[in-house]
Design an enzyme around this catalytic site. Sequence first.
Site, PDB file in Angstrom:
ATOM      1  N   ILE A  19      13.504  85.980  64.247  1.00 29.95           N
ATOM      2  CA  ILE A  19      14.575  85.309  64.994  1.00 29.95           C
ATOM      3  C   ILE A  19      15.813  86.202  65.073  1.00 29.95           C
ATOM      4  O   ILE A  19      16.934  85.730  65.174  1.00 29.95           O
ATOM      5  CB  ILE A  19      14.890  83.937  64.360  1.00 29.95           C
ATOM      6  CG1 ILE A  19      15.216  84.072  62.865  1.00 29.95           C
ATOM      7  CG2 ILE A  19      13.716  82.993  64.530  1.00 29.95           C
ATOM      8  CD1 ILE A  19      15.689  82.765  62.230  1.00 29.95           C
ATOM      9  N   GLY A  21      11.274  83.658  54.772  1.00 31.57           N
ATOM     10  CA  GLY A  21      10.335  84.382  55.620  1.00 31.57           C
ATOM     11  C   GLY A  21       9.726  85.617  54.999  1.00 31.57           C
ATOM     12  O   GLY A  21       8.512  85.688  54.804  1.00 31.57           O
ATOM     13  N   THR A  52      18.368  96.559  58.051  1.00 35.99           N
ATOM     14  CA  THR A  52      18.377  95.190  58.566  1.00 35.99           C
ATOM     15  C   THR A  52      18.956  94.219  57.531  1.00 35.99           C
ATOM     16  O   THR A  52      19.557  93.214  57.893  1.00 35.99           O
ATOM     17  CB  THR A  52      16.964  94.748  58.994  1.00 35.99           C
ATOM     18  OG1 THR A  52      16.068  94.980  57.911  1.00 35.99           O
ATOM     19  CG2 THR A  52      16.498  95.521  60.208  1.00 35.99           C
ATOM     20  N   GLU A 106      20.536  83.621  54.072  1.00 32.03           N
ATOM     21  CA  GLU A 106      21.535  82.567  53.940  1.00 32.03           C
ATOM     22  C   GLU A 106      22.572  82.824  52.859  1.00 32.03           C
ATOM     23  O   GLU A 106      23.710  82.374  52.980  1.00 32.03           O
ATOM     24  CB  GLU A 106      20.823  81.226  53.719  1.00 32.03           C
ATOM     25  CG  GLU A 106      20.145  80.799  55.019  1.00 32.03           C
ATOM     26  CD  GLU A 106      19.157  79.662  54.881  1.00 32.03           C
ATOM     27  OE1 GLU A 106      19.496  78.548  55.247  1.00 32.03           O
ATOM     28  OE2 GLU A 106      18.030  79.910  54.400  1.00 32.03           O
TER      29      GLU A 106
END
Lengths: 692, 330
Positions: free
Chosen positions: A460, A503, A585, A656
Amino acid sequence: MTDVLTEDPGRAPQRLDGPDKVAGTARYAFEQPVDGPRYLHLVQAGIARGRVTGTDTSAAEALPGVHTVLTHENAEKVNAGGELAVLQSPEVAFRGQVIGAVLAETPEIAAQAAGLVEVTYERHPHESTFGVDDHRAQSPDTSSPMVTEDLDQGDVDAALEAAEYTVDVTYATPPEHNNPMEPHATVAVWEDGELTLYDSNQGPYVVRDVLVPIFGLDPERVHVVSPHVGGGFGSKGMPHAHVVATVMAARLTPGRPVKCALTRAQMFPLVGYRPPGFQRVRLGTDATGRLVATEHSALEQSSRLAEYAEQSAGASRDMYVSPNRRITNRVVALDVPVPTWMRAPGEAGGMYALESAVDEMAQACGMDPIEFRVHNEPDTAPTSGRPFSSRNLVTCLRRGAERFGWAERDPRPGVRREGDWLVGTGVAAASFPSFTIPGSVATVGYADGYYRVEIAASDIGTGARTALTQIAAEALEVPLSAVRLHLGSTAQPKASLAGGSSGTASWGTAIVQAARAFRAEHGEHPPEGAETTTKSEPDPEAGKYAMNAYGAQFAEVRVHADTGEVRVPRLLGVFAAGRIVNARTARSQFAGGMTMGLSMALHEHGVVDGRFGHVVNNDFAGYHIAAHADVGSVEVDWIDEHDPHVNPMGTKGIGEVGIVGVAAAIGNAAHHATGVRVRELPLTPEKFLTDG
Amino acid sequence: MKPFDYERADDTDGAIATVSDDPTATYLGGGTNLVDHMKLGVAEPGKLVDITKLPYDFVETLPDGRVSVGATVRNSELAASHVIRQSYPVLAQALLAGASGQLRNLATTGGNLVQRTRCAYFQDPSTPCNKREPGSGCSALEGWNRHHAILGASEHCVATHPSDMAVALAALDATVVVRGSNGQRRIPVTELHRLPGDEPERDTVLEHGELITSVELPAPSVSARSTYRKVRERASYAFALVSVAAVMEVDEGTVRDARIALGGVAHKPWRAEAAERELRGTPATEENFRRAAEAELEQAESLRDNAFKIPMTRNTLCAVLRELTREDRA
Ligand SMILES: Cc1cc2nc3c(=O)[nH]c(=O)nc-3n(C[C@H](O)[C@H](O)[C@H](O)COP(=O)(O)OP(=O)(O)OC[C@H]3O[C@@H](n4cnc5c(N)ncnc54)[C@H](O)[C@@H]3O)c2cc1C
Ligand code: SF4
């Protein structure tokens, strides 16, 4: 192959889909080329509660190019509840609810016709706002897996009574809207009894599994394809009403696909949001500043249509020592859209309240806020007694303090001025659970000199495609270029959704296990066409340890002495999040989370007008999100953490934890700058203006 | 959005005739405000007359020293123009404080002046609004009115005018040149916009079909100093909570002239005449600045969410005056 995973951002592999995205060739849902699509535009309720008594669709239907106007009167009956029971009855549960949909040859005609649908209503009184001591507060349904029971350990009241220092503070947070860059969109194609959906979501199988019972479909004949997703932040974790409406519409036009993209304004009521709430935190310490009592009670908005119970008070369960502890989450169900997960649901709001209260507590004890946290660091998880799989919060705080220059800090609030600006610094801790969800399936195959890895994971925008390719390469002990990873579609084996920062851990585990099985079965030199599929096993250590990622957030804040404007020239986040798979990333994930935290601290606020029951600032000129000029220096650092318990890679979620604690650090710094303690987000200028 | 006709005008008189003769026709500048309104259903013109190819893309100094700015000059071009940066810094700063780079590349001088309020209820046809639908009621009066007016509002409308550029033009005593079917007229920019009174649907004194062709700036004064200060919670790309444009002339510590306009506080760029009167001829002191600000704000009335604008305006005005007089006081 130790060079596959490297901590050095300069050496970490670049995003594999970066060039496609930059060139515009990476296709998102709405852009998927399909033959002869029709377009769907939703009609929304103009009242907050009541029923539709009549729908005059004649003007809309008379418009050339309009195919069908769907309403509750002509829509097919489906097996759905809550927000997905689209067009199943005339009842209106919130303003903005889908009460119709126009299918037309172009998006413009569909939108115009939607405006021509005349609806009459029977209005019922509605309630869409609530207060801090609301008599409608109720316990959420604790049978939901997302909801935890109240916790009441020891005797909080007596401990507070006996405490040397106490604070009793209430923090308020507004509705916040996920607003991913890519609006929610879906394209439905019915062909020969097969349904294909090009959809923007956080888990293709979630979409399939939700739709199958609603429409009574054969799961094998439903295909969800989502190669690229432009962000979700939780709002694409579950399909929303527009997906059901689009599938319905597509059933009416076999052979003609149907495209539906929400407008930005439609996203406000239709795709979930972080519910507003009030959190009361009561803390008490002994004379040394050690916590003896912690009470965290949260009251948050839910919807009468379906319950969503944010677990904000849960933030205080395992953060600090405290022999006496009471944790309660309450909800007030209103005639409003159904809230949903939004980046770090529970933790983002809960840690804002806790970490602000802790700052106040440290001050009440006359302690430095870092030393206060170190002094209250637990050895084992306080509520469960379990050992931590790893907990390096103190290391993060110490490393951050050194890098930020904390030692030179003058603790007195409101005494530094540079020109017209009052300057302060603040700190807060971050914590987010590490989930590794078992049961994802991965296939590893070998052909034409490449290892093909398939798993229906979702990228995403996180970089999952790249990180999972690296994990596969490492597990197979081959170079990155030898791996071809396929994700984002039900054409691949089933995987868990991109949610809860799980994930990389969950899909990575499945890939590592499949790779190992592949090697065991086919050896180092597999024959052409070799293939192995396995389903990931639960972590044998799960349940034995408390598993969390941690971080320390530092902020420098300037508040304008004349106008109250708040600026944040510097943020520093130091994280302990297990092994970092791709430093490039990962940095982007952390910095993105911190920026969202800055936005939460200073700007984001859905303003509900109780008379109408909707968010009135439902566009980007009204609902402010941090702009470039708001984001100063954002420094990201992490410690080298080896956690053998969390999963085979040793990774923890990083999506998060980056947002957690930022708003508290900024609020604490704003207090340090001005001496004014604002207990309500966002920290807008008027809250710092004194009428003197 | 309702279908509409589009015409690109190539002569001014033709454009004026077309719009004047058709009550549903309207001019299209950069479209950054009008097209949004069409998408939202706030405006439903039957015909758009695109004026951006008319010959008003100029910034020129007139023989008497005045500067004339054509109505179709883009905000970004105007902000970058040498003469504006040199002689009217308050205007360049105001332009650059507005919207975003992309929007400024499209927005025109005329469109910027005539842009409509950002009141959330005005922009949402599902809620009552006297400005959009006269007589339907004002939702902001008892609703979300954080961005609304503290000066010159009425019980019918409490909206503010959103333009930054117009606030600077008001402080500069600019004149708007307008052409209609009956010829040309000149309107001081301070009289272009109206207070809402009992006709909030009328933002300006322009009649249907009147076209703004240019804006004229008085010849710059060599001794004046000017600046624009915009207060907003987001550091860019946000409308002003309050703003102050000021042009000051100070001589040996005494204010010779003060021209001040306030943004974000009223239905029009608010010329702070009471403050100006207080300041003229008095020593440039903190005390006098404050007295002037308070004189201006004496008539201020706040609503549920915007009481902060009173101290914010006062403080910002004082800060601007302080800044513009700093050296002279030294
Ligand atoms: C997200 C966003 C943020 C913004 N932020 C700011 C901000 O911070 N500060 C700020 O000042 N502005 C801001 N703006 C507004 C922007 O400045 C205006 O939209 C722009 O100036 C309008 O100019 P335009 O040429 O695009 O006008 P258009 O949209 O073309 O026209 C607007 C109106 O003016 C009329 N009109 C146009 N030209 C003429 C003319 N020559 N004579 C008579 N009538 C005419 C049109 O008929 C229409 O009614 C923002 C806009 C957006 C969308
Ligand atoms: S303030 Fe003016 S524009 Fe806003 S709702 Fe009231 S009448 Fe309409």
